[in-house]
Design a protein around this motif. Structure first.
Motif, PDB file in Angstrom:
ATOM      1  N   SER A 140       0.841  -1.201   0.000  1.00  0.00           N
ATOM      2  CA  SER A 140       0.000   0.000   0.000  1.00  0.00           C
ATOM      3  C   SER A 140       0.874   1.249   0.000  1.00  0.00           C
ATOM      4  N   GLY A 141       0.197   2.401  -0.116  1.00  0.00           N
ATOM      5  CA  GLY A 141       0.893   3.678  -0.023  1.00  0.00           C
ATOM      6  C   GLY A 141       1.696   4.032  -1.257  1.00  0.00           C
ATOM      7  N   TRP A 142       2.551   5.044  -1.117  1.00  0.00           N
ATOM      8  CA  TRP A 142       3.309   5.545  -2.266  1.00  0.00           C
ATOM      9  C   TRP A 142       4.271   4.522  -2.853  1.00  0.00           C
ATOM     10  N   PRO A 143       4.875   3.589  -2.059  1.00  0.00           N
ATOM     11  CA  PRO A 143       5.739   2.592  -2.702  1.00  0.00           C
ATOM     12  C   PRO A 143       4.973   1.735  -3.721  1.00  0.00           C
ATOM     13  N   ARG A 144       3.708   1.414  -3.370  1.00  0.00           N
ATOM     14  CA  ARG A 144       2.897   0.614  -4.297  1.00  0.00           C
ATOM     15  C   ARG A 144       2.604   1.406  -5.575  1.00  0.00           C
ATOM     16  N   TYR A 145       2.151   2.657  -5.413  1.00  0.00           N
ATOM     17  CA  TYR A 145       1.820   3.474  -6.584  1.00  0.00           C
ATOM     18  C   TYR A 145       3.051   3.701  -7.460  1.00  0.00           C
ATOM     19  N   LEU A 146       4.207   3.917  -6.805  1.00  0.00           N
ATOM     20  CA  LEU A 146       5.440   4.125  -7.559  1.00  0.00           C
ATOM     21  C   LEU A 146       5.823   2.865  -8.326  1.00  0.00           C
ATOM     22  N   ALA A 147       5.684   1.713  -7.676  1.00  0.00           N
ATOM     23  CA  ALA A 147       6.027   0.441  -8.326  1.00  0.00           C
ATOM     24  C   ALA A 147       5.120   0.178  -9.526  1.00  0.00           C
ATOM     25  N   ILE A 148       3.811   0.454  -9.376  1.00  0.00           N
ATOM     26  CA  ILE A 148       2.871   0.267 -10.485  1.00  0.00           C
ATOM     27  C   ILE A 148       3.239   1.180 -11.645  1.00  0.00           C
ATOM     28  N   SER A 149       3.550   2.432 -11.334  1.00  0.00           N
ATOM     29  CA  SER A 149       3.892   3.402 -12.384  1.00  0.00           C
ATOM     30  C   SER A 149       5.169   3.011 -13.113  1.00  0.00           C
ATOM     31  N   ILE A 150       6.202   2.642 -12.346  1.00  0.00           N
ATOM     32  CA  ILE A 150       7.479   2.277 -12.961  1.00  0.00           C
ATOM     33  C   ILE A 150       7.332   1.024 -13.811  1.00  0.00           C
ATOM     34  N   SER A 151       6.612   0.012 -13.296  1.00  0.00           N
ATOM     35  CA  SER A 151       6.440  -1.226 -14.073  1.00  0.00           C
ATOM     36  C   SER A 151       5.657  -0.957 -15.350  1.00  0.00           C
ATOM     37  N   THR A 152       4.635  -0.106 -15.280  1.00  0.00           N
ATOM     38  CA  THR A 152       3.854   0.235 -16.469  1.00  0.00           C
ATOM     39  C   THR A 152       4.719   0.928 -17.517  1.00  0.00           C
ATOM     40  N   LEU A 153       5.547   1.876 -17.082  1.00  0.00           N
ATOM     41  CA  LEU A 153       6.395   2.624 -18.012  1.00  0.00           C
ATOM     42  C   LEU A 153       7.460   1.722 -18.640  1.00  0.00           C
ATOM     43  N   ILE A 154       8.040   0.828 -17.837  1.00  0.00           N
ATOM     44  CA  ILE A 154       9.055  -0.085 -18.376  1.00  0.00           C
ATOM     45  C   ILE A 154       8.437  -1.015 -19.418  1.00  0.00           C
ATOM     46  N   VAL A 157      -0.824   6.360 -20.984  1.00  0.00           N
ATOM     47  CA  VAL A 157      -1.401   7.398 -20.120  1.00  0.00           C
ATOM     48  C   VAL A 157      -2.731   6.934 -19.532  1.00  0.00           C
ATOM     49  N   VAL A 158      -3.592   6.336 -20.380  1.00  0.00           N
ATOM     50  CA  VAL A 158      -4.886   5.836 -19.897  1.00  0.00           C
ATOM     51  C   VAL A 158      -4.680   4.726 -18.879  1.00  0.00           C
ATOM     52  N   ILE A 159      -3.742   3.828 -19.162  1.00  0.00           N
ATOM     53  CA  ILE A 159      -3.463   2.712 -18.249  1.00  0.00           C
ATOM     54  C   ILE A 159      -3.010   3.230 -16.893  1.00  0.00           C
ATOM     55  N   LEU A 160      -2.104   4.207 -16.896  1.00  0.00           N
ATOM     56  CA  LEU A 160      -1.628   4.781 -15.636  1.00  0.00           C
ATOM     57  C   LEU A 160      -2.770   5.418 -14.853  1.00  0.00           C
ATOM     58  N   ALA A 161      -3.671   6.102 -15.548  1.00  0.00           N
ATOM     59  CA  ALA A 161      -4.797   6.757 -14.872  1.00  0.00           C
ATOM     60  C   ALA A 161      -5.740   5.742 -14.250  1.00  0.00           C
ATOM     61  N   VAL A 162      -6.014   4.667 -14.983  1.00  0.00           N
ATOM     62  CA  VAL A 162      -6.974   3.668 -14.516  1.00  0.00           C
ATOM     63  C   VAL A 162      -6.379   2.777 -13.424  1.00  0.00           C
ATOM     64  N   SER A 163      -5.048   2.628 -13.416  1.00  0.00           N
ATOM     65  CA  SER A 163      -4.390   1.724 -12.469  1.00  0.00           C
ATOM     66  C   SER A 163      -4.685   2.063 -11.015  1.00  0.00           C
ATOM     67  N   PHE A 164      -4.988   3.328 -10.734  1.00  0.00           N
ATOM     68  CA  PHE A 164      -5.176   3.753  -9.351  1.00  0.00           C
ATOM     69  C   PHE A 164      -6.655   3.890  -8.978  1.00  0.00           C
ATOM     70  N   MET A 165      -7.532   3.395  -9.833  1.00  0.00           N
ATOM     71  CA  MET A 165      -8.968   3.511  -9.576  1.00  0.00           C
ATOM     72  C   MET A 165      -9.533   2.191  -9.073  1.00  0.00           C
ATOM     73  N   ASN A 166     -10.745   2.262  -8.543  1.00  0.00           N
ATOM     74  CA  ASN A 166     -11.455   1.058  -8.115  1.00  0.00           C
ATOM     75  C   ASN A 166     -11.908   0.286  -9.350  1.00  0.00           C
ATOM     76  N   PHE A 167     -11.471  -0.980  -9.451  1.00  0.00           N
ATOM     77  CA  PHE A 167     -11.675  -1.727 -10.688  1.00  0.00           C
ATOM     78  C   PHE A 167     -13.030  -2.415 -10.818  1.00  0.00           C
ATOM     79  N   THR A 168     -13.713  -2.650  -9.745  1.00  0.00           N
ATOM     80  CA  THR A 168     -14.853  -3.560  -9.768  1.00  0.00           C
ATOM     81  C   THR A 168     -15.862  -3.221 -10.855  1.00  0.00           C
ATOM     82  N   ASP A 169     -16.451  -2.019 -10.784  1.00  0.00           N
ATOM     83  CA  ASP A 169     -17.472  -1.639 -11.752  1.00  0.00           C
ATOM     84  C   ASP A 169     -16.871  -1.226 -13.087  1.00  0.00           C
ATOM     85  N   ILE A 170     -15.653  -0.688 -13.054  1.00  0.00           N
ATOM     86  CA  ILE A 170     -15.036  -0.239 -14.300  1.00  0.00           C
ATOM     87  C   ILE A 170     -14.723  -1.425 -15.205  1.00  0.00           C
TER      88      ILE A 170
END
Length: 475
Positions: free
Chosen positions: A144-158, A353-366
């Protein structure tokens, strides 16, 4: 046989959307061959048996096995056959967008692009999250927290950068990722053989555990979807008229076996409470069958599978945008290719860009809404397939589904009925989100028409009646 007067006016060798859109020559670019294409299709659809376990939890062992045995004939085979025929008839980037456009006109082609693109890119956003979910078992700080968000962002960009380096690289990477992610399952199946008790395959489920048919059908549907995604890459395939049918045929068999063998092995060799069969149970079962070492190997395989799914599907949607730009549905900017790697960098960038935006949202209904939009797109795809058979009977089809129109109608009606069922059980929130996305797609089509008429930007279009590509010069 002479074509009818209606079809005689339409050229039988329609143009493809592979014209160069940059100053870079495209004649020498490397194209996808058979083996990488097979594994790209595999990762478009499955990526391994990860995620099939909830089918057992929802309906019991027998129904789960029957689902993965029967559903490919109801859904996967018809979708793969349609993809093979239409991809060889219209071998250009854009795939299903081209089919809907040729069948019903530009409005429906644009709407098909909206439905498929939104549903697909939202789906892709789940894969970096999946990778981090497995990694946080080893690195708890990623929970959780910023380490998780940073890891998701870095992995997506790589992962996006790897996609940018070329489709050929992605294709051969898919081969290696498939071997690495499937090898622990092959080993698990072999070790499980002496422990298998065939009577467990016939179990209808534990007493007192209520069947969840909604979860069951959605699990089957989720795991055997997206056979048509590869159609958006048709312009990048070497000799697509011959390569596509073979690749799809092999990929269907390979994918279904990759689901069935682990399911038969684990159900037959492990006797546990049915409610434990949630996502990720295969890793637990591997520990019961062989030990922790195999559990860890399968968890690593899940991460590798997520990488393969990300790469294959991002490629499809990047090239879909390129194809839509060549068809005139999007500004010509979206057809730009990298001068070094020849990849559609604008499409990849926008999707990232879209993937990064959606990665931090609640996925259930989306994600449920994404499935709803995908279902709408598939209903339109089936309709386009049937209408093109009727509208263009003399169209050159290097691969042709060996049925007459009445048989094809029946073939399409069965999976269409399933799609309607999936849509009917959706929640009100899903209806609302899907409706808003559809309205946005319709608005986008008319906005692009205004941009064209007022020459706000540069568009390309293909004049089908003349069989040539023409540019609409704009400033």
């Amino acid at each position: 046989m002479e074509p009818s007067s209606k079809t005689a006016m339409v050229p039988q060798d329609l143009p493809v959307t592979t014209a160069a859109t940059t100053t870079t020559a495209t004649t020498n670019r490397k194209k996808l061959t058979l083996i990488p294409l097979i594994f790209l299709i595999y990762f478009e659809v499955a990526g391994g048996p990860f995620g099939e376990e909830p089918a057992v939890q929802a309906a019991g062992p027998l129904f789960a096995l029957l689902g993965f045995l029967i559903f490919p004939f109801i859904w996967s085979v018809p979708e793969a056959l349609i993809t093979a025929e239409l991809s060889t008839a219209f071998p250009g980037n854009g795939g299903y967008v081209i089919w809907a456009d040729r069948a019903f006109g530009p409005f429906w082609g644009s709407l098909m692009g909206t439905w498929k693109y939104l549903s697909g890119v939202i789906n892709i956003a789940a894969f970096p999250v999946l990778c981090i979910d497995y990694m946080d078992k080893i690195i708890p700080a990623l929970e959780s927290g910023w380490p998780r968000y940073l890891a998701i962002s870095i992995s997506t960009l790589i992962l996006s950068f790897v996609n940018y380096t070329g489709l050929t690289i992605v294709g051969y990477a898919a081969v290696l990722l498939a071997i690495a992610s499937l090898s622990p399952f092959i080993l698990m199946c072999l070790i499980a053989i002496p422990k298998i008790r065939p009577h467990r395959w016939l179990s209808l489920g534990q007493k007192g555990v209520e069947k969840d048919w909604n979860l069951f059908f959605n699990t089957i549907f989720w795991n055997l979807n997206f056979w048509d995604n590869v159609s958006t890459l048709a312009g990048e395939v070497d000799n697509p008229q011959k390569t596509f049918p073979v690749a799809l045929f092999v990929a269907v068999i390979f994918t279904c076996l990759a689901y069935l063998f682990p399911l038969f092995a684990v159900i037959g060799s492990v006797n546990v409470d049915q409610t434990r069969w949630g996502s990720g149970f295969h890793a637990e079962a591997a520990e019961m069958i062989a030990g922790k070492w195999l559990k860890y190997w399968i968890e690593v395989g899940a991460v590798l599978s997520g990488i393969g799914l990300f790469e294959a599907q991002l490629s499809s949607y990047g090239y879909q945008l390129l194809g839509m730009a060549n068809l005139g549905f999007l500004p010509k900017l979206f057809a730009l290719r990298s001068s070094r790697f020849n990849t559609p960098w604008v499409g990849i960038l926008l999707s990232t860009v879209v993937i990064l935006a959606v990665s931090f949202m609640n996925f259930t209904d989306i994600i449920a809404s994404a499935n709803f939009l995908y279902s709408l797109g598939m209903l339109l795809e089936f309709s386009a397939f049937l209408w093109l058979r009727r509208k263009l009977p003399a169209l050159k089809r290097p691969y042709r589904v060996p049925m007459r129109l009445p048989g094809l109608v029946i073939m399409c009606l069965i999976p269409s009925g399933f799609l309607v069922f999936i849509m009917a059980i959706a929640t009100r929130t899903v209806y609302l989100i899907s409706g808003l996305m559809t309205v946005a797609g319709i608005g986008w089509y008319f906005l692009m028409k205004i941009f064209k008429s007022r020459k706000f930007c540069v568009f390309s279009t293909i004049e089908v009646d003349e069989g040539s590509q023409a540019e609409i010069a704009c400033i």
